[in-house]
Scaffold this motif. Structure first.
Motif, PDB file in Angstrom:
ATOM      1  N   TYR A 170       0.798  -1.298  -0.186  1.00 12.67           N
ATOM      2  CA  TYR A 170      -0.123   0.202  -0.159  1.00 12.67           C
ATOM      3  C   TYR A 170       1.071   1.199  -0.146  1.00 12.67           C
ATOM      4  O   TYR A 170       0.251   2.450   0.354  1.00 12.67           O
ATOM      5  CB  TYR A 170      -1.018   0.193   1.026  1.00 12.67           C
ATOM      6  CG  TYR A 170      -2.511  -0.955   1.320  1.00 12.67           C
ATOM      7  CD1 TYR A 170      -3.276  -0.574   0.195  1.00 12.67           C
ATOM      8  CD2 TYR A 170      -2.112  -2.242   1.556  1.00 12.67           C
ATOM      9  CE1 TYR A 170      -3.862  -1.793  -0.509  1.00 12.67           C
ATOM     10  CE2 TYR A 170      -2.885  -3.669   1.172  1.00 12.67           C
ATOM     11  CZ  TYR A 170      -4.298  -2.894   0.114  1.00 12.67           C
ATOM     12  OH  TYR A 170      -5.475  -4.074  -0.038  1.00 12.67           O
ATOM     13  N   LYS A 171       2.109   0.798   0.319  1.00 13.65           N
ATOM     14  CA  LYS A 171       2.988   2.070  -0.433  1.00 13.65           C
ATOM     15  C   LYS A 171       2.840   3.469   0.813  1.00 13.65           C
ATOM     16  O   LYS A 171       2.548   4.572   0.432  1.00 13.65           O
ATOM     17  CB  LYS A 171       3.270   2.857  -1.668  1.00 13.65           C
ATOM     18  CG  LYS A 171       3.683   1.710  -2.643  1.00 13.65           C
ATOM     19  CD  LYS A 171       3.272   2.354  -4.156  1.00 13.65           C
ATOM     20  CE  LYS A 171       4.131   2.151  -5.522  1.00 13.65           C
ATOM     21  NZ  LYS A 171       2.962   1.086  -5.312  1.00 13.65           N
ATOM     22  N   ILE A 172       2.274   2.959   2.074  1.00 13.95           N
ATOM     23  CA  ILE A 172       2.327   4.045   3.263  1.00 13.95           C
ATOM     24  C   ILE A 172       4.115   4.343   3.898  1.00 13.95           C
ATOM     25  O   ILE A 172       4.813   3.365   3.901  1.00 13.95           O
ATOM     26  CB  ILE A 172       1.489   3.308   4.611  1.00 13.95           C
ATOM     27  CG1 ILE A 172       0.877   3.138   4.018  1.00 13.95           C
ATOM     28  CG2 ILE A 172       1.347   5.166   5.362  1.00 13.95           C
ATOM     29  CD1 ILE A 172      -0.464   2.151   4.634  1.00 13.95           C
ATOM     30  N   ASP A 173       4.047   5.466   3.530  1.00 11.32           N
ATOM     31  CA  ASP A 173       6.147   5.972   4.237  1.00 11.32           C
ATOM     32  C   ASP A 173       5.442   5.656   5.364  1.00 11.32           C
ATOM     33  O   ASP A 173       4.906   5.699   6.111  1.00 11.32           O
ATOM     34  CB  ASP A 173       5.618   7.507   3.716  1.00 11.32           C
ATOM     35  CG  ASP A 173       6.861   8.491   3.406  1.00 11.32           C
ATOM     36  OD1 ASP A 173       7.654   8.475   2.585  1.00 11.32           O
ATOM     37  OD2 ASP A 173       6.682   8.424   4.489  1.00 11.32           O
ATOM     38  N   ASN A 190       7.420   7.775   7.591  1.00 12.91           N
ATOM     39  CA  ASN A 190       7.538   8.758   7.896  1.00 12.91           C
ATOM     40  C   ASN A 190       5.505   9.001   8.751  1.00 12.91           C
ATOM     41  O   ASN A 190       5.501   9.558   9.261  1.00 12.91           O
ATOM     42  CB  ASN A 190       7.478   9.656   7.436  1.00 12.91           C
ATOM     43  CG  ASN A 190       9.041  10.396   7.208  1.00 12.91           C
ATOM     44  OD1 ASN A 190       9.427  10.519   7.691  1.00 12.91           O
ATOM     45  ND2 ASN A 190       9.399   9.290   6.181  1.00 12.91           N
ATOM     46  N   TYR A 191       4.726   8.773   7.364  1.00 12.85           N
ATOM     47  CA  TYR A 191       3.482   8.335   8.333  1.00 12.85           C
ATOM     48  C   TYR A 191       2.999   7.952   9.452  1.00 12.85           C
ATOM     49  O   TYR A 191       2.544   8.739  10.294  1.00 12.85           O
ATOM     50  CB  TYR A 191       2.538   8.314   7.334  1.00 12.85           C
ATOM     51  CG  TYR A 191       0.806   7.744   7.273  1.00 12.85           C
ATOM     52  CD1 TYR A 191       0.148   9.577   7.014  1.00 12.85           C
ATOM     53  CD2 TYR A 191       0.091   6.909   8.364  1.00 12.85           C
ATOM     54  CE1 TYR A 191      -0.786   9.732   7.162  1.00 12.85           C
ATOM     55  CE2 TYR A 191      -1.048   6.635   8.533  1.00 12.85           C
ATOM     56  CZ  TYR A 191      -1.583   8.718   8.188  1.00 12.85           C
ATOM     57  OH  TYR A 191      -2.938   9.048   7.754  1.00 12.85           O
ATOM     58  N   CYS A 192       4.302   6.862  10.518  1.00 12.29           N
ATOM     59  CA  CYS A 192       3.673   6.241  10.708  1.00 12.29           C
ATOM     60  C   CYS A 192       5.110   6.418  12.418  1.00 12.29           C
ATOM     61  O   CYS A 192       4.486   6.523  13.353  1.00 12.29           O
ATOM     62  CB  CYS A 192       4.075   4.464  11.434  1.00 12.29           C
ATOM     63  SG  CYS A 192       2.021   4.060  10.052  1.00 12.29           S
ATOM     64  N   THR A 207       6.876   8.777  12.814  1.00 13.76           N
ATOM     65  CA  THR A 207       6.617  10.362  12.936  1.00 13.76           C
ATOM     66  C   THR A 207       7.638  11.428  13.754  1.00 13.76           C
ATOM     67  O   THR A 207       7.559  11.957  13.691  1.00 13.76           O
ATOM     68  CB  THR A 207       4.750  10.744  13.349  1.00 13.76           C
ATOM     69  OG1 THR A 207       5.403  10.403  14.810  1.00 13.76           O
ATOM     70  CG2 THR A 207       4.224  10.419  12.821  1.00 13.76           C
ATOM     71  N   ARG A 240      12.402  12.118  11.966  1.00 15.67           N
ATOM     72  CA  ARG A 240      12.496  13.556  11.455  1.00 15.67           C
ATOM     73  C   ARG A 240      12.593  14.709  12.617  1.00 15.67           C
ATOM     74  O   ARG A 240      13.430  15.374  12.244  1.00 15.67           O
ATOM     75  CB  ARG A 240      11.877  13.930  10.257  1.00 15.67           C
ATOM     76  CG  ARG A 240      12.507  13.199   8.831  1.00 15.67           C
ATOM     77  CD  ARG A 240      11.460  13.665   7.858  1.00 15.67           C
ATOM     78  NE  ARG A 240      11.578  12.245   7.134  1.00 15.67           N
ATOM     79  CZ  ARG A 240      12.598  12.552   6.272  1.00 15.67           C
ATOM     80  NH1 ARG A 240      13.079  13.492   5.772  1.00 15.67           N
ATOM     81  NH2 ARG A 240      12.795  11.247   5.720  1.00 15.67           N
ATOM     82  N   ILE A 295       7.036   4.291  18.070  1.00 16.64           N
ATOM     83  CA  ILE A 295       5.877   3.074  16.768  1.00 16.64           C
ATOM     84  C   ILE A 295       4.270   4.061  17.399  1.00 16.64           C
ATOM     85  O   ILE A 295       4.076   4.550  17.941  1.00 16.64           O
ATOM     86  CB  ILE A 295       6.302   1.919  18.572  1.00 16.64           C
ATOM     87  CG1 ILE A 295       7.329   1.588  18.277  1.00 16.64           C
ATOM     88  CG2 ILE A 295       4.941   0.964  18.301  1.00 16.64           C
ATOM     89  CD1 ILE A 295       8.002   1.023  17.048  1.00 16.64           C
ATOM     90  N   ILE A 341      -3.087   6.813  15.081  1.00 15.35           N
ATOM     91  CA  ILE A 341      -2.968   6.153  13.911  1.00 15.35           C
ATOM     92  C   ILE A 341      -2.967   5.638  12.958  1.00 15.35           C
ATOM     93  O   ILE A 341      -3.537   5.555  11.797  1.00 15.35           O
ATOM     94  CB  ILE A 341      -1.565   6.819  13.514  1.00 15.35           C
ATOM     95  CG1 ILE A 341      -0.464   7.909  14.058  1.00 15.35           C
ATOM     96  CG2 ILE A 341      -0.557   6.184  12.011  1.00 15.35           C
ATOM     97  CD1 ILE A 341       0.806   8.275  14.302  1.00 15.35           C
TER      98      ILE A 341
END
Lengths: 411, 201
Positions: free
Chosen positions: A261-264, A266-268, A270, A273, A280, A285
């Protein structure tokens, strides 16, 4: 001055009037063009832009399949519905109320107050045209994609096992052929030439061989070496947790989420960066998607409980540096621009997450010896780079800015 | 005598070898107290009392060793009037709440529009929105197809104002969940710039 303004305004209003009449004319002519229900070509565009995310003509998605809608409902009902469904439901319309109850879990349809009556007619024209076509079964929304969970290691094991069996069979065959041949030769010993006689006397003297020092030494060496190596290996790997892949409380798959599903990442994760830890994801989320996707799956029970009550999900920690070493994600991911995969391996292919790198000090140091600092576009490094270039013609590596200093990682 | 010697040897050998880790077991650690901290540490927690590495806080819900900020706390980095020169916009975030609807409180984007900001917004959009809303905002991302109901920015959501988009990111809207916990305020405004370019494409 005011006169000038007045003149501009007058000109402006003239132009506006011109435009108005032009548009009115255009509008009127467009009106008679589609006397019946509407223009399916325009309707298709409107449908794709506004409705396709929830509706399909042939199958139920978020909202009902629109096939046959014009037989079910009059256009006089459809227009106010599309403009403001909540209002139609609130008005007590029995059909609308039943529909809303049937699709309760989807929530009420969004209202499209901005659409004109003709737009809605165009959409219905498109739906009508589409009804007559056969549904295309490829792709599209609501289908549940199948997830492959085949393990290719078993396949490799089978191939290897097969090889070994074949080799063994060959060995046995060869040996038996040899013994048959020797027997045959012995029977016809008389006809054997003198120089070939040795074949008959060719007996292996196992006793002499085994009692020889050379043989004993070799065996002892091999055994001790083997034991030594195993012991050393296991000693070295104490505290090294490469390959650790514990079972998690929820069968969460990175292969599915980050791969298919190509979820980045960084989406999870967080924090990756902005701080030391990648973090986790918390249950809210997960619920951004699982409020709709697989919302009744028993595998997600713990996520739903966590979301409702705040009881945290107890994931099993995989990567864990000892407290004596400091590691910071944002420094590596944001500043240095490293890919997660460099340290964590092909996470997007992992069904169960595992520790890919050894995470030993040697592993860290090796990378610091080899990696060139990403200095361009980062003012922090300007002076360092200048100084470095004065003394060396090599590119500036992490080791050159103190990346091997004990106190960089231990304090 | 000899037998005892050999048994001892082989036992110690087996003992040493058995320290290795496996898929399910992290193996022996040299200094376990260095891996399991008794001080509070992020992402680890031992809740059973009596355990050597017990590090939970019995005063918190579920003995967690972290706590949510008190309500109405203002993070200093969120209020930085010198940077924006517009405290009104700075505090916008604190004026909207889950209960206000998207456009009911109006604010202007405190970050001036520029090529660089849009490029940054695009990158952020790729991280947080693309799998649902699709690369060009048509609602055709990989997850969006399964999720359903993702609107086309240039279609159904064309005339959403910037404060409405900001609100949608922060608190969610209908089927879309809240993304405020994942994206900080500044980044949200950058995404708003990029979403606006998608609305007008």
């Amino acid at each position: 001055m005011f006169l000038n303004r007045y003149k501009t305004f007058k000109r402006l209003s003239l132009v506006t009037a011109l435009f108005l009449s032009f548009f009115a004319h255009f509008y009127a002519s467009a009106e008679d063009a589609k006397a019946a229900i509407g223009d399916p070509a325009k309707g298709k565009e409107l449908f794709d832009n506004n409705c396709a995310s929830c509706h399909n003509v042939h199958k139920v998605m978020v909202g009902p399949a629109l096939k046959g809608i014009l037989e079910r409902r009059k256009i006089e009902w459809i227009i106010p519905w599309v403009k403001n469904p909540a209002k139609v439901i609130a008005s007590g319309d029995p059909y609308a109320k039943k529909l809303a109850a049937d699709f309760q879990s989807a929530g009420v349809m969004t209202g499209f107050g901005a659409l004109k009556d003709d737009d809605i007619k165009n959409i219905m024209a498109y739906v009508k045209e589409e009804e007559t076509k056969t549904p295309d079964n490829g792709g599209g929304g609501g289908t549940t994609p199948k997830v492959e969970v085949k393990q290719d290691t078993t396949f490799v094991n089978w191939v290897l096992g097969g090889f070994i069996v074949v080799l063994l069979a060959m060995l046995v065959a060869l040996l038996s052929v040899m013994s048959i041949l020797r027997k045959y030769i012995a029977q016809n010993a008389a006809s054997l030439a003198e120089e070939d006689k040795y074949i008959l006397e060719d007996k292996t003297d196992w006793k002499t061989i085994t009692s020889s020092t050379g043989f004993r030494f070799t065996v002892a060496f091999l055994v001790i070496g083997l034991i030594g190596k195993t012991t050393l290996d296991s000693l070295v790997s104490i505290g090294m947790q490469q390959g650790y892949a514990p079972e998690q409380p929820i069968p969460f798959s990175h292969k599915l989420h980050a791969g298919k599903y190509k979820i980045d990442c960084n989406y999870c994760h967080t924090g990756v960066r902005i701080g030391k830890h990648a973090n986790i994801p918390s249950s809210n989320i997960c619920m951004n998607c699982h409020s709709q996707i697989k919302k009744d799956s028993p595998k997600l029970e713990k996520v739903r409980t966590a979301y409702k009550t705040g009881k945290p999900i107890e994931w099993v920690r995989v990567h864990n540096l000892p407290d004596l070493a400091y590691f910071n994600h944002s420094q590596h991911v944001k500043v240095a621009g490293l890919e997660c995969q460099k340290c964590h391996g092909p996470v997007q292919e992992m069904e169960v997450i595992q520790q890919y790198a050894p995470l030993t000090m040697g592993w860290c140091i090796n990378c610091h010896r080899e990696t060139v600092v990403k200095a361009e576009g980062n003012k922090y490094y300007d002076n360092l780079l200048k100084l470095h270039n004065q003394v060396s013609s090599d590119p500036m590596k992490v080791k050159d800015i103190g990346g091997l200093e004990c106190s960089k990682c231990h304090y | 005598m000899k037998i005892v010697k050999y048994t001892l040897l082989s036992i110690s050998f087996i003992g040493l070898v058995s320290c290795t880790k496996s898929v399910e077991d992290p193996g022996t650690e040299y200094a376990p107290a260095m891996y399991h901290s008794r001080a509070y540490e992020p992402l680890t927690q031992v809740t059973e009392e009596g355990n050597d590495y017990y590090n939970s806080n019995p005063n918190n819900p579920y003995k967690m060793n972290m706590r949510a900020l008190p309500k109405n706390t203002i993070k200093i980095s969120h209020f930085n009037a010198n940077y924006y020169k517009n405290p009104e916009a700075d505090l916008f975030f604190y004026k909207i709440s889950k209960d206000s609807t998207g456009a009911s409180v109006i604010a202007t984007n405190p970050i001036p529009k520029s090529e660089a900001v849009i490029a940054e917004g695009k990158e952020l959009y790729g991280r947080y929105c693309q799998h649902c809303h699709g690369e060009t905002g048509k609602g055709d991302g990989e997850v969006g197809k399964v999720f359903g109901g993702v609107p086309n920015y240039a279609g159904a959501a064309k005339d959403r104002s910037e404060s409405s988009i900001f609100y949608t990111i922060t608190y969610g809207r209908n089927r879309m969940g809240a993304h405020g916990s994942q994206i900080n305020v500044l980044d949200r405004w950058k995404i708003v710039h990029y979403v606006q370019t998608l609305q007008n494409q």
